[in-house]
Structures are given as structure tokens and as C-alpha cells.
Enzyme design. Structure first.
Site, PDB file in Angstrom:
ATOM      1  N   MET A   1       0.842  -1.201   0.000  1.00  0.00           N
ATOM      2  CA  MET A   1       0.000   0.000   0.000  1.00  0.00           C
ATOM      3  C   MET A   1       0.879   1.253   0.000  1.00  0.00           C
ATOM      4  O   MET A   1       0.393   2.362   0.224  1.00  0.00           O
ATOM      5  CB  MET A   1      -0.938  -0.016   1.210  1.00  0.00           C
ATOM      6  CG  MET A   1      -1.918  -1.190   1.154  1.00  0.00           C
ATOM      7  SD  MET A   1      -3.413  -0.922   2.098  1.00  0.00           S
ATOM      8  CE  MET A   1      -2.763  -0.769   3.740  1.00  0.00           C
TER       9      MET A   1
ATOM     10  N   LEU B   1       6.816   3.134   1.542  1.00  0.00           N
ATOM     11  CA  LEU B   1       7.683   1.976   1.739  1.00  0.00           C
ATOM     12  C   LEU B   1       8.730   2.191   2.840  1.00  0.00           C
ATOM     13  O   LEU B   1       9.221   3.297   3.037  1.00  0.00           O
ATOM     14  CB  LEU B   1       8.394   1.629   0.429  1.00  0.00           C
ATOM     15  CG  LEU B   1       7.487   1.362  -0.779  1.00  0.00           C
ATOM     16  CD1 LEU B   1       8.323   0.908  -1.970  1.00  0.00           C
ATOM     17  CD2 LEU B   1       6.409   0.329  -0.481  1.00  0.00           C
TER      18      LEU B   1
ATOM     19  N   HIS C   1       9.189  -3.537   3.461  1.00  0.00           N
ATOM     20  CA  HIS C   1       8.802  -3.709   2.052  1.00  0.00           C
ATOM     21  C   HIS C   1      10.047  -3.979   1.187  1.00  0.00           C
ATOM     22  O   HIS C   1      10.026  -4.816   0.295  1.00  0.00           O
ATOM     23  CB  HIS C   1       8.157  -2.436   1.499  1.00  0.00           C
ATOM     24  CG  HIS C   1       6.895  -2.010   2.195  1.00  0.00           C
ATOM     25  ND1 HIS C   1       6.828  -0.879   2.966  1.00  0.00           N
ATOM     26  CD2 HIS C   1       5.659  -2.562   2.203  1.00  0.00           C
ATOM     27  CE1 HIS C   1       5.589  -0.740   3.428  1.00  0.00           C
ATOM     28  NE2 HIS C   1       4.862  -1.740   2.988  1.00  0.00           N
TER      29      HIS C   1
ATOM     30  N   GLY D   1       4.917 -10.283   3.703  1.00  0.00           N
ATOM     31  CA  GLY D   1       5.618 -10.261   4.989  1.00  0.00           C
ATOM     32  C   GLY D   1       4.826 -10.960   6.081  1.00  0.00           C
ATOM     33  O   GLY D   1       3.601 -10.840   6.155  1.00  0.00           O
TER      34      GLY D   1
HETATM   35  P1  AMP Z   1       1.488  -2.960   3.410  1.00  0.00           P
HETATM   36  O1  AMP Z   1       2.020  -1.882   2.539  1.00  0.00           O
HETATM   37  O2  AMP Z   1       1.465  -2.604   4.860  1.00  0.00           O
HETATM   38  O3  AMP Z   1       0.169  -3.511   2.903  1.00  0.00           O
HETATM   39  O4  AMP Z   1       2.513  -4.159   3.323  1.00  0.00           O
HETATM   40  C1  AMP Z   1       2.889  -4.707   2.096  1.00  0.00           C
HETATM   41  C2  AMP Z   1       3.670  -5.966   2.342  1.00  0.00           C
HETATM   42  O5  AMP Z   1       4.822  -5.668   3.124  1.00  0.00           O
HETATM   43  C3  AMP Z   1       2.863  -7.004   3.130  1.00  0.00           C
HETATM   44  O6  AMP Z   1       3.143  -8.292   2.619  1.00  0.00           O
HETATM   45  C4  AMP Z   1       3.392  -6.834   4.522  1.00  0.00           C
HETATM   46  O7  AMP Z   1       3.275  -7.992   5.324  1.00  0.00           O
HETATM   47  C5  AMP Z   1       4.849  -6.513   4.247  1.00  0.00           C
HETATM   48  N1  AMP Z   1       5.426  -5.838   5.404  1.00  0.00           N
HETATM   49  C6  AMP Z   1       4.958  -4.734   6.043  1.00  0.00           C
HETATM   50  N2  AMP Z   1       5.727  -4.441   7.100  1.00  0.00           N
HETATM   51  C7  AMP Z   1       6.705  -5.386   7.152  1.00  0.00           C
HETATM   52  C8  AMP Z   1       7.806  -5.639   8.031  1.00  0.00           C
HETATM   53  N3  AMP Z   1       8.062  -4.869   9.069  1.00  0.00           N
HETATM   54  N4  AMP Z   1       8.598  -6.698   7.756  1.00  0.00           N
HETATM   55  C9  AMP Z   1       8.350  -7.506   6.693  1.00  0.00           C
HETATM   56  N5  AMP Z   1       7.328  -7.318   5.841  1.00  0.00           N
HETATM   57  C10 AMP Z   1       6.514  -6.273   6.058  1.00  0.00           C
END
Ligand code: AMP
Length: 291
Positions: free
Chosen positions: A39, A42, A46, A156
């Protein structure tokens, strides 16, 4: 961060038609395609997914889409942080080839009416307090899989329930994309990285450390022989209750496959936490293993 005006090789694609054309070209060349759905806004969490995707695939697409269908009415869709310029630079530095950044109208045109819903495991944990959330997640991920046809998609474990829900969708709908779960990336002090962390004040950010500290404490207790998960959960709750600014949504110890609560540690267990600090919802978790 690179100066974007001096060097700019990453391509930002905004329409489904153009994205599909690009993919068609690479499919013809028999190249492997990776998708990292995000989303945006970053951070290193990410970027770790993008780097891993780059290691094992020919072409890496990062999607950036704040997906309205996964937010509830009173949630933070409006204040979710956004910055395409910054995200494009970071994606490029981490090794991505394309950023797919469609508009809401491009993904959900007027009259849009189709949704994908995984049942049962979406009623638990975050699904219980965010009804409709995972229906929004599985719908957008399914659409992205149809548009980008990735060989592999990287997610993640910060969102452990999301990983399980997507794996279930892939299994149940016979999708061809391989799901690659990746470890949680944390700040030096333990706080799990999250785009939402920028909405915390300095004081709230300090208070938020109780989540990771409690999870690490749980890990130490298990290492020392504790197997009673009720005790471990109560201990985490007590730590969090010491911080009056935090409201607990849930603290649970659950089976990694079906997310059913478990009381005694055997095999792998997910200890998952969701809280609110002021208006910011934070989640964190750890996977513990008994013997
Ligand atoms: P988001 O932008 O929050 O929807 O996250 C996008 C992707 O990044 C998802 O697969 C999340 O699980 C992963 N993600 C977000 N934060 C972390 C983190 N701290 N460590 C690893 N992966 C992450």
C-alpha cells in the site's frame, strides 16, 4: 536515496491495459515475474521483500495501491501515508523494475461488483475486529494476480494472518502463483516496521515498544521451558495494560494453520497482538516453537 531527476529507470505504470501488455512481453520471453503487493509509503520491511524478489526472479513489479475495500468505515483510509515519488526511488534502489500504481477507479470502476472471500480463518484475529478487511485483501490480491500473472508473490509475516489467508485462497482457487512468506523486519529497538508508524508521536512510538518487548519476553520464557500459552498471553496482556494509552484489540496464541486458539505449546504457535495507540492500529507477532 538516489536523485530521481539524474537517474530514473524504473517505470511507473498506471493502467491495467499497459501493465498487461508489459507482462505479455515478458511471458513471451519466458521470464519469471515477481509481484510485491504494497500500500506504499515503503520502509525496509517492504524493501526486504523487493530484494528477495529480485534475487529469484527476472522481473519485479511492486504494486502500490491503498485499497479502499480493505478499510472499514471508521478506519484510517483517508490518513494512510502516501508518497509515490519516494516509493518509486526506494523500489528502484531495492531492485524493482516496475511500479504498478493504478487509481481506485482503474481497479474498481463504476458498477464493480465482484469479491473474493476466504471463509473461517478470516473470522479470527484481525478479521473479527475488521469485518470485511480480508475480503478486500483477497479481492485486490486476486485482481493483481490476474493482471500481473506473477510466478511468485512476496508477503511479509508481519501480517501473518494475511499470509495464511492468501495461501488458502491460492490453494482453494488453484491459482498458479507461489506465495513466498518473508520475515518481519524491525527497527533497531524492536518495533516492527510499519507505514503507520509515521502517524505515532514520539511518545506513542516509545510506548509501542511494549509489543515487541513482550513478544521477545515470551520467546525467552519458552526457551526457559514455559509451555503454558495462557500464562504467556496473560503476561503480554499485563505488560500492555501497564501502558494506559494502549487499547488491546487481541492478544492470542493460535495454531499456525487454522488460527484456532491453543493452550499448550507443541510444534509451531503464532502469538499475535493487535492494539490501538491513540488512533493508530498496530499489529505484531512472533512464531514460537516447542519441541
Ligand atoms: P502494506 O504496505 O502494509 O500492505 O505491506 C505490504 C507488504 O509488506 C505485506 O506483505 C506486509 O506484510 C509486508 N510488510 C509490512 N511491514 C513489514 C515488516 N516490518 N517486515 C516484513 N514485511 C513487512
Amino acid at each position: 536515496m538516489k536523485n530521481r531527476s539524474s537517474e530514473n529507470t524504473i517505470k511507473i505504470i498506471k493502467t491495467i491495459t499497459e501493465m498487461k501488455e508489459v507482462i505479455k512481453k515478458y511471458k513471451k520471453m519466458n521470464l519469471s515475474i515477481a509481484l510485491v503487493p504494497t500500500m506504499g509509503y515503503l520502509h525496509k520491511g517492504h524493501l526486504s521483500l523487493i530484494e528477495k524478489a529480485k534475487e529469484n526472479n527476472d522481473v519485479v513489479v511492486v504494486s502500490i495501491f491503498v485499497n479502499p475495500t480493505q478499510f472499514g468505515e471508521n478506519e484510517d483510509y483517508g490518513v494512510y501515508p502516501r508518497n509515490l515519488e519516494r516509493d518509486s526511488c526506494l523500489s528502484e534502489e531495492a531492485g524493482a523494475d516496475y511500479v504498478f500504481k493504478p487509481s481506485v477507479e482503474e481497479i474498481y470502476p463504476k458498477g464493480y461488483n465482484t469479491y473474493v472471500k476466504v471463509e473461517k480463518i478470516t473470522d479470527k484475529l484481525c478479521g473479527a475486529s475488521r469485518p470485511g478487511h480480508f475480503r478486500g485483501v483477497t479481492t485486490i490480491v486476486n485482481k493483481l494476480f490476474n493482471i500481473i500473472e506473477p510466478n511468485r508473490a512476496y508477503f511479509g509475516l508481519k501480517d501473518a494472518q494475511q499470509v495464511l489467508v492468501i495461501m488458502k485462497m491460492v490453494e482453494d482457487l488453484n491459482l498458479s502463483t507461489e506465495i513466498i512468506p518473508c520475515p518481519i523486519i524491525r527497527e533497531k529497538d524492536g518495533l516492527a516496521m510499519s507505514s503507520r508508524n509515521v502517524n505515532l508521536t514520539k511518545n506513542e512510538r516509545q510506548i509501542a515498544l511494549v509489543l515487541s518487548k513482550s513478544l521477545f519476553e515470551a520467546k525467552d520464557k519458552v526457551k526457559a521451558g514455559e509451555r503454558d500459552l495462557d500464562k504467556i498471553v496473560s503476561n503480554i496482556k499485563a505488560n500492555i495494560h501497564n501502558e494506559p494509552e494502549i487499547t488491546i484489540d487481541y492478544v492470542e496464541a493460535v495454531n499456525m494453520l487454522n488460527l484456532e486458539r491453543i493452550k499448550l505449546l507443541e510444534g509451531k504457535v503464532l502469538i499475535a497482538i493487535a492494539v490501538k495507540i491513540a488512533k493508530v492500529r498496530l499489529i505484531d507477532n512472533i512464531i514460537l516453537e516447542g519441541n
